[in-house]
Scaffold this active site. Structure first.
Site, PDB file in Angstrom:
ATOM      1  N   LYS A  70      -1.177   6.195  22.961  1.00  0.00           N
ATOM      2  CA  LYS A  70      -1.319   5.329  22.217  1.00  0.00           C
ATOM      3  C   LYS A  70      -0.971   5.149  21.055  1.00  0.00           C
ATOM      4  O   LYS A  70      -0.955   4.393  20.219  1.00  0.00           O
ATOM      5  CB  LYS A  70      -3.049   6.574  21.724  1.00  0.00           C
ATOM      6  CG  LYS A  70      -3.809   6.097  20.482  1.00  0.00           C
ATOM      7  CD  LYS A  70      -4.624   6.812  20.719  1.00  0.00           C
ATOM      8  CE  LYS A  70      -4.327   7.244  19.382  1.00  0.00           C
ATOM      9  NZ  LYS A  70      -4.593   7.110  17.492  1.00  0.00           N
ATOM     10  N   ARG A  76      -5.130  10.197   3.817  1.00  0.00           N
ATOM     11  CA  ARG A  76      -4.155   8.983   4.494  1.00  0.00           C
ATOM     12  C   ARG A  76      -3.975   8.051   3.393  1.00  0.00           C
ATOM     13  O   ARG A  76      -4.431   6.836   3.627  1.00  0.00           O
ATOM     14  CB  ARG A  76      -5.010   8.699   5.550  1.00  0.00           C
ATOM     15  CG  ARG A  76      -5.009   9.856   6.018  1.00  0.00           C
ATOM     16  CD  ARG A  76      -5.556   9.777   7.533  1.00  0.00           C
ATOM     17  NE  ARG A  76      -4.797   9.358   8.876  1.00  0.00           N
ATOM     18  CZ  ARG A  76      -4.647   9.371  10.081  1.00  0.00           C
ATOM     19  NH1 ARG A  76      -6.036   9.822   9.819  1.00  0.00           N
ATOM     20  NH2 ARG A  76      -3.829   9.481  10.533  1.00  0.00           N
TER      21      ARG A  76
HETATM   22  C1  UD1 Z   1       0.213   8.977  13.031  1.00  0.00           C
HETATM   23  C2  UD1 Z   1       0.031   9.351  13.991  1.00  0.00           C
HETATM   24  C3  UD1 Z   1      -1.224  10.461  13.688  1.00  0.00           C
HETATM   25  C4  UD1 Z   1      -0.103  11.469  13.626  1.00  0.00           C
HETATM   26  C5  UD1 Z   1       0.077  11.412  11.895  1.00  0.00           C
HETATM   27  C6  UD1 Z   1       1.202  12.429  12.111  1.00  0.00           C
HETATM   28  C7  UD1 Z   1      -0.098   6.477  14.398  1.00  0.00           C
HETATM   29  C8  UD1 Z   1      -1.291   5.612  14.952  1.00  0.00           C
HETATM   30  N1  UD1 Z   1      -0.716   7.802  14.349  1.00  0.00           N
HETATM   31  O1  UD1 Z   1      -0.548   8.885  11.682  1.00  0.00           O
HETATM   32  O2  UD1 Z   1      -1.859  10.361  15.300  1.00  0.00           O
HETATM   33  O3  UD1 Z   1      -1.041  12.211  13.072  1.00  0.00           O
HETATM   34  O4  UD1 Z   1       1.289  10.168  12.428  1.00  0.00           O
HETATM   35  O5  UD1 Z   1       1.973  12.664  12.812  1.00  0.00           O
HETATM   36  O6  UD1 Z   1       0.531   7.157  15.372  1.00  0.00           O
HETATM   37  N2  UD1 Z   1       1.647   9.698   3.801  1.00  0.00           N
HETATM   38  C9  UD1 Z   1       1.649   9.392   2.461  1.00  0.00           C
HETATM   39  N3  UD1 Z   1       1.870   8.053   2.014  1.00  0.00           N
HETATM   40  C10 UD1 Z   1       2.095   7.253   2.990  1.00  0.00           C
HETATM   41  C11 UD1 Z   1       1.364   7.094   4.145  1.00  0.00           C
HETATM   42  C12 UD1 Z   1       0.859   8.885   4.705  1.00  0.00           C
HETATM   43  O7  UD1 Z   1       1.158  10.328   1.224  1.00  0.00           O
HETATM   44  O8  UD1 Z   1       1.922   5.771   2.813  1.00  0.00           O
HETATM   45  C13 UD1 Z   1       0.877  11.058   4.047  1.00  0.00           C
HETATM   46  C14 UD1 Z   1      -0.517  11.117   4.507  1.00  0.00           C
HETATM   47  O9  UD1 Z   1      -2.042  11.309   3.560  1.00  0.00           O
HETATM   48  C15 UD1 Z   1      -0.123  12.581   5.502  1.00  0.00           C
HETATM   49  C16 UD1 Z   1       1.276  12.535   5.669  1.00  0.00           C
HETATM   50  O10 UD1 Z   1       1.809  11.471   4.658  1.00  0.00           O
HETATM   51  O11 UD1 Z   1      -0.572  13.653   4.646  1.00  0.00           O
HETATM   52  C17 UD1 Z   1       1.143  11.888   7.164  1.00  0.00           C
HETATM   53  O12 UD1 Z   1       1.293   9.810   7.560  1.00  0.00           O
HETATM   54  P1  UD1 Z   1       1.685   9.637   8.717  1.00  0.00           P
HETATM   55  O13 UD1 Z   1       3.456  10.357   9.060  1.00  0.00           O
HETATM   56  O14 UD1 Z   1       1.798   8.301   7.752  1.00  0.00           O
HETATM   57  O15 UD1 Z   1       0.447   9.435   9.575  1.00  0.00           O
HETATM   58  P2  UD1 Z   1       0.304   8.159   9.541  1.00  0.00           P
HETATM   59  O16 UD1 Z   1       1.560   7.133  10.870  1.00  0.00           O
HETATM   60  O17 UD1 Z   1      -1.159   7.525   9.280  1.00  0.00           O
END
Ligand code: UD1
Length: 420
Positions: free
Chosen positions: A22, A123
């Site tokens: 996914k 997030r």
């Molecule tokens: C993706 C996955 C999700 C998985 C996650 C971590 C998809 C569609 N989803 O989510 O299933 O749980 O990776 O492996 O691929 N963060 C920030 N700033 C940002 C972006 C993220 O602080 O700009 C923080 C988030 O709040 C979170 C952490 O980084 O605490 C991890 O987020 P991220 O790796 O970005 O996860 P997703 O891409 O949303």
């Protein structure tokens, strides 16, 4: 509305096949917005989130044909002038934010309504936006949307991510493919889904090196073309079924798995005494001798995946001793614990750690899925709980697991989908 009814299912056996990932397919679909010509994507799972992304691509001017039987999706950009992604769509799925990079790259403007998604923490998207700004994009947030515009070209730059965010790495990677010059993403996420995206983009004509390591280098090209691509197997789905075998003390074969993608889970299962044997295209999980408890800490890849934290916690609830689960990725990913406690689990939350004291058994109860992965964890709990477990709000589970009840029935689990 539907719910799952799960009865105790002690002896699972046989085999099941894992679907396409996914988290890979959603991003690859977004990346198709970069292409001139048709993209054909194979192994596209028939999931709610995939259908949301289909609607989103259509709203952005793509023609999309999805054959759920063949799990094949064909898409082609017909109108490259649309630059707004509506709240109606982005609010249905947080991953929608990844259309921003491709829209900027190909259409020089993007206005994306800020997304919703799994309720597992704040997030934010600050790292995505920091990356775009470093490429020369003027980014503004207001009225519930984020808008990016620039004149002439995005210009390649060095971008250091404070945290190796998966989504930010993907969004910046896609934006940089058509920028002028070279972009370097440092402290990039290393998840297999990043490597899959890079391999799709490379086939399209992008110049990328280092994907799968913490430093990714992208040299912008003039144009990208449509290609055919098969997405990687879903490591989280595979991991969930591996844990199902462990918790029920069973032996099963799981087909369509890349064992190296599951290294962190395999290592923990082995530490717990479960035998995992890689085979051609899959692996055998043998927990006939049972397992002991181990501690886990979620980390960015190649650490233990946060998306398997809840499932692993369920394993620990019914094994002797006191064990710790530390969650370092999302700040609010223990919401399902209350539901597990209603089934008799003994868990104490202290900030980002959960202390699990093993009990002899869980008891079936009425519970509700609080998010996608936690929902699957409650199914696992139901497999070993005495009596009947009824799980509501299963649309969360349908966002990310193809026919979970059918796959589990195929290995002997007693689970039914019931309309309410
Ligand atoms: C993706 C996955 C999700 C998985 C996650 C971590 C998809 C569609 N989803 O989510 O299933 O749980 O990776 O492996 O691929 N963060 C920030 N700033 C940002 C972006 C993220 O602080 O700009 C923080 C988030 O709040 C979170 C952490 O980084 O605490 C991890 O987020 P991220 O790796 O970005 O996860 P997703 O891409 O949303």
């Amino acid at each position: 509305m539907e719910k799952f009814v799960v009865e105790t299912s002690p002896n699972l056996e046989g085999s099941l096949r894992v679907s396409g990932a996914k988290n890979s397919v959603l991003i690859i679909m977004a990346a198709s917005l970069l292409a001139e010509g048709e993209c054909v994507i194979e192994d596209v799972p028939d999931l709610l989130d995939v259908h949301v992304m289909i609607d989103l691509l259509r709203s952005l001017g793509s023609e999309v044909n999805y054959d759920a039987q063949k799990e094949q999706l064909r898409t082609r950009v017909m109108d490259a002038t649309i630059t707004d992604a509506s709240y109606e769509l982005t609010n249905r799925m947080r991953a929608s934010i990844v259309v921003m990079g491709p829209l900027l790259a190909r259409r020089k403007r993007a206005n994306v309504a800020l997304p919703g998604g799994c309720p597992i923490g704040a997030r934010p998207i600050d790292l995505h936006l920091k990356g775009f700004r470093r490429l020369g994009v003027n980014v503004e947030i207001g009225h519930g949307s984020v808008e990016g515009v620039f004149e002439d070209h995005m210009i390649g730059n060095n971008i250091y991510l404070d945290f190796p965010s998966v989504g930010a790495t993907e969004n910046i990677l896609m934006a940089a493919t058509l920028a002028k010059g070279t972009t370097t993403i440092e402290n990039a996420a290393q998840e297999p889904e990043i490597t899959d995206l890079a391999s799709f983009l490379t086939k399209m004509g992008a110049k990328i090196s280092g994907a799968g390591t913490s430093t990714i280098r992208i040299t912008g090209v003039e144009r990208l073309v449509g290609v055919r691509h098969q997405v990687i197997p879903d490591r989280i789905e595979a991991g969930t079924y591996m844990i199902a075998a462990a918790i029920t003390k069973s032996k099963i074969f799981i087909d369509n798995v890349v064992p190296t993608h599951l290294r962190p889970l395999i290592s923990k299962l082995e530490e717990a005494g479960v035998i995992v044997t890689p085979q051609a295209n899959g692996l055998v999980v043998d927990a006939l001798e049972g397992y002991t408890g181990v501690d886990i800490t979620t980390l960015p890849y190649p650490g233990f995946p946060t998306d398997l934290q809840a499932q692993f916690m369920v394993m620990l609830t019914v094994c002797e001793g006191l064990h710790t689960v530390r969650e370092t990725i999302f700040e609010n990913r223990f919401m399902y614990v209350n539901e597990l406690m209603r089934m008799g689990a003994k868990i104490r939350i202290d900030g980002s750690s959960a202390m699990v004291k093993g009990v002899s058994h869980l008891e079936g109860a009425q519970v509700r899925s609080t998010d996608l992965r936690a929902g699957s964890a409650l199914i696992l709990a139901g497999l070993v709980a005495t009596g009947t477990t009824e799980i509501s709000e299963i649309y969360h589970i349908d966002r990310g697991f193809v026919s979970i009840e059918k796959k589990l029935q195929g290995i002997g689990a007693n689970i039914r989908r019931v309309s309410i």
